[in-house]
Design a protein around this motif. Structure first.
Motif, mmCIF file in Angstrom:
data_model
loop_
_atom_site.group_PDB
_atom_site.id
_atom_site.type_symbol
_atom_site.label_atom_id
_atom_site.label_comp_id
_atom_site.label_asym_id
_atom_site.label_seq_id
_atom_site.Cartn_x
_atom_site.Cartn_y
_atom_site.Cartn_z
ATOM 1 N N GLY A 62 99.607 21.982 -14.708
ATOM 2 C CA GLY A 62 99.557 22.698 -15.988
ATOM 3 C C GLY A 62 99.686 24.190 -15.767
ATOM 4 N N TYR A 63 99.404 24.959 -16.823
ATOM 5 C CA TYR A 63 99.510 26.414 -16.757
ATOM 6 C C TYR A 63 98.204 27.033 -16.253
ATOM 7 C CZ TYR A 63 103.720 25.959 -19.575
ATOM 8 O OH TYR A 63 104.969 25.628 -20.024
ATOM 9 N N VAL A 64 98.361 28.111 -15.468
ATOM 10 C CA VAL A 64 97.214 28.815 -14.899
ATOM 11 C C VAL A 64 97.403 30.310 -15.123
ATOM 12 C CG1 VAL A 64 95.981 29.369 -12.755
ATOM 13 C CG2 VAL A 64 96.901 27.068 -13.102
ATOM 14 N N TYR A 65 96.338 30.977 -15.534
ATOM 15 C CA TYR A 65 96.326 32.436 -15.634
ATOM 16 C C TYR A 65 95.690 32.953 -14.356
ATOM 17 C CZ TYR A 65 96.099 37.042 -17.784
ATOM 18 O OH TYR A 65 96.304 38.372 -18.084
ATOM 19 N N LEU A 66 96.448 33.720 -13.576
ATOM 20 C CA LEU A 66 95.945 34.210 -12.292
ATOM 21 C C LEU A 66 94.988 35.369 -12.519
ATOM 22 C CD1 LEU A 66 99.249 34.096 -10.229
ATOM 23 C CD2 LEU A 66 97.390 32.430 -10.274
ATOM 24 N N GLN A 67 93.753 35.182 -12.131
ATOM 25 C CA GLN A 67 92.721 36.194 -12.315
ATOM 26 C C GLN A 67 92.768 37.208 -11.187
ATOM 27 O OE1 GLN A 67 91.017 35.961 -15.096
ATOM 28 N NE2 GLN A 67 91.481 33.856 -15.625
ATOM 29 N N LYS A 68 92.484 38.445 -11.498
ATOM 30 C CA LYS A 68 92.371 39.480 -10.461
ATOM 31 C C LYS A 68 91.074 39.234 -9.694
ATOM 32 C CE LYS A 68 95.366 42.948 -12.006
ATOM 33 N NZ LYS A 68 96.633 42.587 -11.485
ATOM 34 N N GLN A 69 91.136 39.428 -8.384
ATOM 35 C CA GLN A 69 89.948 39.233 -7.557
ATOM 36 C C GLN A 69 89.474 40.571 -7.017
ATOM 37 O OE1 GLN A 69 91.204 36.463 -4.558
ATOM 38 N NE2 GLN A 69 90.653 34.730 -5.835
ATOM 39 N N THR A 70 88.168 40.700 -6.922
ATOM 40 C CA THR A 70 87.614 41.900 -6.306
ATOM 41 C C THR A 70 87.696 41.751 -4.796
ATOM 42 O OG1 THR A 70 85.397 40.966 -6.267
ATOM 43 C CG2 THR A 70 85.992 42.247 -8.222
ATOM 44 N N ASP A 71 87.550 42.847 -4.071
ATOM 45 C CA ASP A 71 87.659 42.796 -2.610
ATOM 46 C C ASP A 71 86.658 41.834 -1.980
ATOM 47 O OD1 ASP A 71 89.831 44.448 -2.339
ATOM 48 O OD2 ASP A 71 88.633 46.264 -2.050
ATOM 49 N N GLU A 72 85.424 41.777 -2.523
ATOM 50 C CA GLU A 72 84.425 40.926 -1.875
ATOM 51 C C GLU A 72 84.671 39.434 -2.099
ATOM 52 O OE1 GLU A 72 82.391 42.624 -5.621
ATOM 53 O OE2 GLU A 72 83.263 43.528 -3.855
ATOM 54 N N ASN A 73 85.413 39.045 -3.154
ATOM 55 C CA ASN A 73 85.673 37.615 -3.330
ATOM 56 C C ASN A 73 87.142 37.257 -3.101
ATOM 57 O OD1 ASN A 73 86.973 38.334 -5.687
ATOM 58 N ND2 ASN A 73 85.681 37.148 -7.043
ATOM 59 N N ARG A 74 87.865 38.186 -2.506
ATOM 60 C CA ARG A 74 89.286 37.945 -2.225
ATOM 61 C C ARG A 74 89.425 36.862 -1.155
ATOM 62 N NH1 ARG A 74 93.253 40.881 -3.880
ATOM 63 N NH2 ARG A 74 91.945 42.696 -4.185
ATOM 64 N N LEU A 75 90.314 35.920 -1.416
ATOM 65 C CA LEU A 75 90.546 34.843 -0.466
ATOM 66 C C LEU A 75 91.372 35.336 0.715
ATOM 67 C CD1 LEU A 75 91.443 31.962 -2.935
ATOM 68 C CD2 LEU A 75 89.316 32.231 -1.642
ATOM 69 N N LYS A 76 91.123 34.746 1.864
ATOM 70 C CA LYS A 76 91.959 34.991 3.039
ATOM 71 C C LYS A 76 93.248 34.209 2.812
ATOM 72 C CE LYS A 76 88.277 36.832 4.805
ATOM 73 N NZ LYS A 76 87.884 38.038 4.141
ATOM 74 N N GLU A 77 94.379 34.787 3.166
ATOM 75 C CA GLU A 77 95.657 34.132 2.905
ATOM 76 C C GLU A 77 96.522 34.173 4.156
ATOM 77 O OE1 GLU A 77 97.625 34.362 -1.112
ATOM 78 O OE2 GLU A 77 99.040 35.581 0.045
ATOM 79 N N ARG A 78 97.298 33.110 4.350
ATOM 80 C CA ARG A 78 98.159 33.014 5.520
ATOM 81 C C ARG A 78 99.415 32.231 5.125
ATOM 82 N NH1 ARG A 78 95.003 30.760 10.604
ATOM 83 N NH2 ARG A 78 93.800 32.595 10.068
ATOM 84 N N ILE A 79 100.533 32.586 5.718
ATOM 85 C CA ILE A 79 101.764 31.817 5.535
ATOM 86 C C ILE A 79 102.016 31.064 6.830
ATOM 87 C CG2 ILE A 79 104.259 31.934 5.163
ATOM 88 C CD1 ILE A 79 103.730 34.434 3.439
ATOM 89 N N ILE A 80 102.216 29.749 6.695
ATOM 90 C CA ILE A 80 102.443 28.913 7.870
ATOM 91 C C ILE A 80 103.809 28.233 7.756
ATOM 92 C CG2 ILE A 80 100.009 28.543 8.384
ATOM 93 C CD1 ILE A 80 100.236 25.791 7.016
ATOM 94 N N ALA A 81 104.456 28.046 8.894
ATOM 95 C CA ALA A 81 105.741 27.345 8.959
ATOM 96 C C ALA A 81 105.488 25.908 9.415
ATOM 97 C CB ALA A 81 106.677 28.047 9.928
#
Length: 181
Positions: A62-81
């Motif tokens: 379905g549809y999702v509204y992407l919420q802004k995150q503060t620095d303390e709750n920002r997720l770690k992100e990685r791109i993998i091949a």
């Protein structure tokens, strides 16, 4: 008594409220029912909201509204091949979510169109099973089938340790692509 149709700006405001207040994706059908309009009207409204820079994405759930995150709750992100057969998709995604990893999207490098990215947005086994079932029911191909199984995933977690452990298991199963140089 039948509810009146919501018009234009009022309807789009309702859509924004519903999406920003939801922690789960909302289908076009659900939004159409709440606004008493067709699903096609919702698709057009979502396009208009996106054109006004509202961070709304369409996912398989379905549809999702992407919420802004503060620095303390920002997720770690990685791109993998990764590289695997279509039949191994369920296993790959299950490994990731079982380690507490959220799979944001998939990207392939198409020889004509260039980079193609599609939202996946799975974070648990139920999401994975629904995603794989939708592909199967639609008799659709995975994007990775365009590239012999090679694809990228953007993955997220609240700790790097979760990302590391998920990648280690993917590597042990032979799903990760390594630099050949």
């Amino acid at each position: 008594m039948k509810q009146d149709k919501l018009l234009g700006d009022e309807r789009r405001q309702l859509l924004l409220e519903l999406l920003t207040n939801s922690n789960e994706p909302i289908t076009g059908g659900e939004l159409a029912t709440k606004a008493n309009v067709s699903r096609q009207v919702i698709v057009q409204d979502i396009s208009l909201l996106k054109a006004k820079n509202h961070p709304i994405i369409a996912t398989s759930q379905g549809y999702v509204y992407l919420q802004k995150q503060t620095d303390e709750n920002r997720l770690k992100e990685r791109i993998i091949a990764c590289k695997h057969s279509p039949e191994q998709t369920l296993e790959e995604l299950t490994i990731l979510v079982d380690h507490g990893v959220f799979v944001k999207d998939v990207t392939v490098e198409h020889p004509v169109y260039g980079e193609l990215t599609a939202s996946i947005r799975v974070g648990n086994r139920r999401d994975v099973e629904e995603f794989v079932k939708k592909i199967s029911d639609a008799k659709a191909a995975y994007l990775s089938q365009l590239t012999g199984g090679v694809h990228l995933h953007t993955i997220q977690a609240n700790t790097n340790d979760k990302l590391d452990r998920a990648c280690l298991e993917l590597d042990q199963k032979g799903f990760l692509v390594h630099d050949e140089s």
